[in-house]
Design a protein around this motif. Structure first.
Motif, short mmCIF file in Angstrom:
data_model
loop_
_atom_site.label_atom_id
_atom_site.label_comp_id
_atom_site.label_asym_id
_atom_site.label_seq_id
_atom_site.Cartn_x
_atom_site.Cartn_y
_atom_site.Cartn_z
N PRO A 132 -24.02 98.37 29.09
CA PRO A 132 -23.74 98.45 27.65
C PRO A 132 -22.85 97.32 27.15
O PRO A 132 -22.95 96.92 26.00
N ASP A 133 -21.94 96.80 28.01
CA ASP A 133 -21.05 95.72 27.55
C ASP A 133 -21.59 94.35 27.95
O ASP A 133 -20.87 93.38 28.08
N SER A 134 -22.90 94.28 28.16
CA SER A 134 -23.46 93.00 28.58
C SER A 134 -24.06 92.26 27.40
O SER A 134 -24.37 92.84 26.36
N VAL A 135 -24.21 90.96 27.59
CA VAL A 135 -24.83 90.12 26.58
C VAL A 135 -26.23 90.62 26.29
O VAL A 135 -26.67 90.72 25.15
N GLN A 136 -26.92 90.94 27.39
CA GLN A 136 -28.31 91.37 27.28
C GLN A 136 -28.44 92.60 26.39
O GLN A 136 -29.30 92.65 25.50
N ALA A 137 -27.55 93.57 26.61
CA ALA A 137 -27.62 94.81 25.85
C ALA A 137 -27.39 94.54 24.37
O ALA A 137 -28.09 95.04 23.50
N TRP A 138 -26.38 93.69 24.11
CA TRP A 138 -26.10 93.37 22.71
C TRP A 138 -27.31 92.65 22.09
O TRP A 138 -27.75 92.99 20.99
N ALA A 139 -27.89 91.71 22.85
CA ALA A 139 -29.02 90.94 22.33
C ALA A 139 -30.17 91.87 21.98
O ALA A 139 -30.78 91.74 20.92
N GLU A 140 -30.43 92.80 22.89
CA GLU A 140 -31.53 93.73 22.62
C GLU A 140 -31.25 94.56 21.39
O GLU A 140 -32.12 94.80 20.55
N SER A 141 -29.96 94.95 21.26
CA SER A 141 -29.63 95.83 20.14
C SER A 141 -29.78 95.13 18.80
O SER A 141 -30.03 95.77 17.78
N LEU A 177 -20.67 78.52 26.40
CA LEU A 177 -19.37 78.63 25.73
C LEU A 177 -18.24 78.86 26.72
O LEU A 177 -17.08 78.98 26.32
N ARG A 178 -18.61 78.93 27.99
CA ARG A 178 -17.57 79.23 28.98
C ARG A 178 -16.43 78.22 28.91
O ARG A 178 -15.28 78.55 29.09
N ARG A 179 -16.76 76.97 28.58
CA ARG A 179 -15.70 75.96 28.49
C ARG A 179 -14.68 76.35 27.41
O ARG A 179 -13.49 76.06 27.55
N LEU A 180 -15.19 76.93 26.36
CA LEU A 180 -14.24 77.37 25.33
C LEU A 180 -13.53 78.65 25.74
O LEU A 180 -12.33 78.81 25.53
N PHE A 181 -14.31 79.55 26.33
CA PHE A 181 -13.69 80.81 26.78
C PHE A 181 -12.54 80.53 27.73
O PHE A 181 -11.53 81.21 27.73
N ASN A 182 -12.71 79.47 28.52
CA ASN A 182 -11.69 79.17 29.53
C ASN A 182 -10.59 78.23 29.04
O ASN A 182 -9.67 77.94 29.78
N ALA A 183 -10.76 77.72 27.82
CA ALA A 183 -9.74 76.77 27.35
C ALA A 183 -8.42 77.50 27.19
O ALA A 183 -8.34 78.49 26.46
N PRO A 184 -7.36 77.03 27.90
CA PRO A 184 -6.11 77.78 27.88
C PRO A 184 -5.48 77.84 26.50
O PRO A 184 -4.66 78.72 26.23
N TYR A 185 -5.82 76.90 25.62
CA TYR A 185 -5.18 76.90 24.31
C TYR A 185 -5.88 77.82 23.31
O TYR A 185 -5.45 77.96 22.17
N GLY A 198 -15.30 88.68 11.97
CA GLY A 198 -14.24 87.76 12.42
C GLY A 198 -13.95 87.80 13.90
O GLY A 198 -13.41 86.82 14.43
N THR A 199 -14.28 88.85 14.58
CA THR A 199 -13.91 88.92 15.99
C THR A 199 -15.06 88.54 16.91
O THR A 199 -15.05 88.82 18.10
N TRP A 200 -16.06 87.88 16.37
CA TRP A 200 -17.26 87.60 17.18
C TRP A 200 -16.94 86.86 18.46
O TRP A 200 -17.51 87.14 19.52
N PHE A 201 -15.97 85.91 18.37
CA PHE A 201 -15.70 85.08 19.54
C PHE A 201 -15.11 85.93 20.67
O PHE A 201 -15.57 85.89 21.82
N SER A 202 -14.12 86.76 20.30
CA SER A 202 -13.49 87.61 21.32
C SER A 202 -14.50 88.59 21.91
O SER A 202 -14.54 88.79 23.14
N GLU A 203 -15.29 89.19 21.01
CA GLU A 203 -16.26 90.19 21.49
C GLU A 203 -17.28 89.56 22.44
O GLU A 203 -17.61 90.10 23.48
N PHE A 204 -17.73 88.40 22.02
CA PHE A 204 -18.74 87.72 22.83
C PHE A 204 -18.16 87.32 24.18
O PHE A 204 -18.79 87.47 25.23
N LYS A 205 -16.91 86.85 24.13
CA LYS A 205 -16.25 86.42 25.35
C LYS A 205 -16.14 87.59 26.34
O LYS A 205 -16.30 87.42 27.55
N LYS A 206 -15.88 88.78 25.80
CA LYS A 206 -15.67 89.94 26.67
C LYS A 206 -16.96 90.43 27.30
O LYS A 206 -16.95 91.14 28.30
#
Ligand SMILES: Nc1ncnc2c1ncn2[C@@H]1O[C@H](COP(=O)(O)OP(=O)(O)OP(=O)(O)O)[C@@H](O)[C@H]1O
Ligand SMILES: [Mg+2]
Lengths: 214, 576
Positions: B336-345, B360-368, B310-318
């Protein structure tokens, strides 16, 4: 009675019409398109429309025409005393039995030497105003006859009589019936209406003239 | 005049007699009035009061005919005197009308001879115990044809003010009121179509106001252009257009998107924020076109969900992108907290994951979209809808398609889930109450219901399952041809203004009998405020002049008792 103008006597007849004869000097009265009647007895008379007037020749006429001089006496004699009658063809339109007008063909045709009368305006009004103008179909039936001229002549006579009798709407109703009967026959209808139009034009010209004179 | 003609002369409102036709095709009538007295789309009744059946249909074509073509070809006016030409035309030239044979019904008692009997019978028709039936036979030869009277229209379309009947407009010729049955309207999804400026939004306001006043259905409006909630100014006339909020201040809740939302300068009743945890990979996939996502996206999203649930969006955003740290061997390796590291893992393509992250940055940045919304606005909306209130979600300044697609789809999905559960509880005999029917109104519906999207949005699910779960759609759109056919064919009621595009016309008419006739009518509607109503929700197709949305409308709606329309419309239409 003075209005009961006798115009001749019957020569021969059939269901759809008859031919009567008159003397050459009687010929002033009957005219093409005029309504006539044959009185059969006190209860029964036949109505018809004059569609044909024929003056036949004979040997004497031929002779007179080819002679160099035509003496006045001979001319008068021939006109007044000819043995060959003028033949007048009538189309049967209907009959009146016990005062009831019917626009069906007469059950019996008239018989030889029956007297023929010209219809009076009252008789014309009664016959043409009865029923729903069914008699017009008899006029239109025989396309060998000059139907358009015949109708035009009849409509003129009847229109004048009906208008004088206080029924000016009759004419339009008659035209509607003619159109209804003939609308499948475009050429004939257009010829008939063309002839009727002549009537209208003539009347318009007449009233214009009267207006100018009066 | 012959007898036949005499009997054909019109009595009062007669316009002609039936001369031919068939069940498969239309009926033909010969008009006894001049052609200009009748127009396409006119609602007519064939049959005499003493006949076994009365037939109801629309005029779909008018043809000039001649007894013999020569009468039409010849210029009679030049050849004959006016009087003769007139007499001849009257008998040889005429107009024939093509009439759809749509419904039939047994005539009721004569309203003049037996007013009480008529009223009882009329009520039984309105309650559908004696409903009009689809035409299964044809009228007699020479059956009289007349324009429908007010009471005919009321019989077929219902009488204003009774039951759920709501006047949506008037017939074109005589201005008789034409109603829709609001309960039936919301039983299946409905659509309002028309080119721009034909009056869709105005008519939608009328319908929504009717639904709110009728108070049987909850209404949720996705108000993309802030047209429905707040008061507005008409772009063409400059006149003030009242919004629903002003007229129903307590019944309508205005919800703004984003914490600081204002709608035309005013604060909404409350605001909506989307919790990151509520976003599913499907919500993102839906935006494939808007975000220009690649084919690999689905795989990446699956992996994200597998890793973080359930927290994929927040985790990915971070996660950070392009972040490297020196490794044990001194070489740079993904932080370790990079997209690349997660992708490799998890064994997905690193660059694909990076690309998705940046898209997805447009969503990450959406204020709502926030991690923790200040309040549970979604629950509040559901509560409102439960409590007989209605919700207008205004997008405020978030006017892009991305915002609209994302938010409306996500909310609809959530709300539909709630209704689905309630329906199952209700049907499961657990004593749960029957869910309140819900109508979701969406403008620019083709953005949510187009062919590419149709399999993914919750909207198309709703349209397709009809009202199994008590939720239906009211879709408003300029381009019906861009809406997925399967959705179009499920629409119960279609109301359409003028459409110029032949594809759009074809789309609106999909699946309807007598399409050809209707097509002509549709193409010749007035460009504004005239609509064709058709489909399952109306007894038969009809062209109406839309009800005007103005002060009179509101007066009539809110104080029906003092309204002049309250009088007996059935008898108003009769010539006593
Ligand atoms: N029922 C109505 N009552 C009053 N005015 C109307 C009505 N219908 C249309 N109008 C007039 O027509 C104009 C256009 O109508 P509307 O805004 O509803 O069009 P639309 O179909 O929604 O167009 P778009 O697709 O561009 O949104 C309105 O501004 C209004 O002046
Ligand atoms: Mg609009």
């Amino acid at each position: 009675m003075a209005d009961h103008i006798e115009i001749g006597r019957l020569l021969r007849s059939e269901t759809t019409g008859f031919v009567f004869g008159c003397k050459l000097d009687q010929i002033d009265s009957p005219s093409f398109g005029a309504l006539v009647r044959v009185r059969m007895d006190d209860h029964y008379q036949i109505f018809g429309l004059i569609y044909d007037i024929q003056v036949q020749d004979d040997g004497l006429v031929r002779q007179l025409i080819t002679s160099d001089t035509l003496a006045n006496e001979a001319w008068l004699d021939t006109r007044g005393n000819r043995t060959v009658p003028v033949e007048i063809g009538v189309l049967a339109l209907g009959y009146m039995l016990d005062g009831q007008v019917s626009h069906l063909l007469p059950p019996r045709p008239p018989l030889s030497l029956d007297e023929i009368f010209l219809c009076t305006p009252a008789e014309i009004a009664a016959f043409t105003g009865a029923g729903r103008m069914g008699y017009l179909r008899h006029v239109l039936r025989d396309q060998d006859k000059p139907v358009e001229e015949l109708l035009a002549a009849h409509l003129k006579q009847a229109r004048d009589v009906q208008s004088a009798a206080g029924n000016p709407a009759w004419f339009e109703a008659a035209l509607e019936e003619v159109i209804a009967l003939l609308k499948d026959d475009y050429p004939t209808l257009m010829r008939v209406l063309g002839a009727v139009d002549e009537l209208e034009l003539a009347r318009d010209r007449q009233s214009e003239l009267n207006g100018r004179l009066g | 005049m012959t007898d036949q003609q005499r009997s054909n002369t019109p009595k009062t409102d007669q316009i002609g007699i039936i001369t031919g036709g068939s069940l498969k095709n239309n009926l033909q009538a010969r008009l006894t009035v001049p052609s200009h007295e009748v127009q396409e789309g006119a609602f007519v009744v064939a049959g005499g009061e003493k006949d076994r059946w009365l037939f109801y249909g629309l005029i779909t074509d008018l043809r000039l005919e001649a007894h013999d073509p020569r009468y039409a070809q010849e210029d009679l006016g030049r050849r004959l005197s006016p009087r003769l030409a007139g007499l001849l035309r009257a008998q040889t030239l005429y107009t024939s009308a093509e009439i759809t044979n749509t419904l039939m019904m047994e005539p009721g008692p004569d309203p003049l001879e037996d007013p009480e009997g008529y009223e009882t019978w009329f009520q039984s028709v309105l309650t559908e115990s004696v409903p009009p039936q689809p035409a299964k036979t044809v009228p007699l030869h020479h059956a009289p044809v007349r324009l429908a009277r007010a009471e005919d229209i009321a019989l077929i379309f219902g009488k204003e003010g009774e039951k759920a009947f709501f006047r949506l407009g008037d017939t074109l010729e005589q201005g008789h009121p034409v109603c829709v049955n609001l309960d039936r309207l919301v039983q299946r999804s409905a659509g309002i179509f028309g080119a721009t400026g034909t009056g869709k939004s105005f008519l939608t306001r009328v319908i929504l106001a009717g639904l709110i006043q009728h108070d049987k259905t909850a209404v949720l409006i996705f108000d993309m252009h802030n047209e429905y909630g707040p008061d507005d100014i008409a772009s063409d006339t400059g006149l003030h257009v009242p919004g629903l909020k002003g007229k129903f201040p307590t019944k309508v809740r205005m919800v703004g998107l984003g914490r600081n939302a204002t709608i035309r300068g005013a604060r909404p009743d409350y605001t909506l924020e989307v919790a990151e945890a509520d976003i599913t990979p499907e919500d993102v996939l839906l935006l494939a076109q808007e975000l220009n996502l690649r084919d690999t996206t689905a795989t990446t999203l699956d992996a994200l969900r597998a890793s973080f649930h359930g927290t994929w969006f927040s985790e990915f955003k971070k996660m950070r992108t392009n972040a490297f740290v020196p490794g044990d061997d001194g070489k740079l390796e993904p932080a370790p907290d990079s997209v690349q590291a997660w992708a490799e893992s998890v064994g997905v393509h690193g660059s694909a994951a990076e690309a998705l992250h940046s898209k997805l940055r447009r969503l990450f940045n959406a204020p709502y979209i926030v991690e923790q919304p200040a309040a549970n606005a979604l629950q509040q909306m559901i509560d409102n809808l439960d409590n007989g209130q209605h919700v207008v979600l205004s997008f405020g300044d978030y006017e892009t398609d991305l915002d609209y697609l994302f938010v409306s789809n996500l909310l609809t999905r959530r709300i539909r889930e709630v209704w689905e559960k309630r329906t199952n509880d209700f049907r499961g005999g657990k004593g749960a109450p029957e869910p309140r029917p819900l109508v979701i109104a969406v403008e620019e519906a083709h953005k949510l219901l187009n062919r590419e999207m149709a399999s993914q949005t919750s909207f198309s699910t709703i349209a397709r399952e009809m009202r199994k779960y008590y939720v239906t759609l009211l879709i408003i759109d300029q381009r019906p041809s861009q809406i997925y056919d399967e959705v179009m064919s499920q629409l119960g009621t279609r109301i359409t203004g003028w459409l110029g595009d032949s594809d759009d016309i074809a789309a609106v008419l999909t699946g309807l009998a007598s399409r050809d006739a209707l097509r002509g009518m549709l193409a010749r509607l007035q460009p504004k405020e005239e609509v064709l109503m058709l489909g399952w929700g109306v007894p038969m197709p009809i062209v109406i002049r839309s009800r005007r949305y103005d002060n009179v409308f509101w007066e009539e709606l809110l104080q029906p008792k003092t309204s002049s329309r309250k009088t007996n419309t059935v008898f108003d239409g009769l010539d006593f």
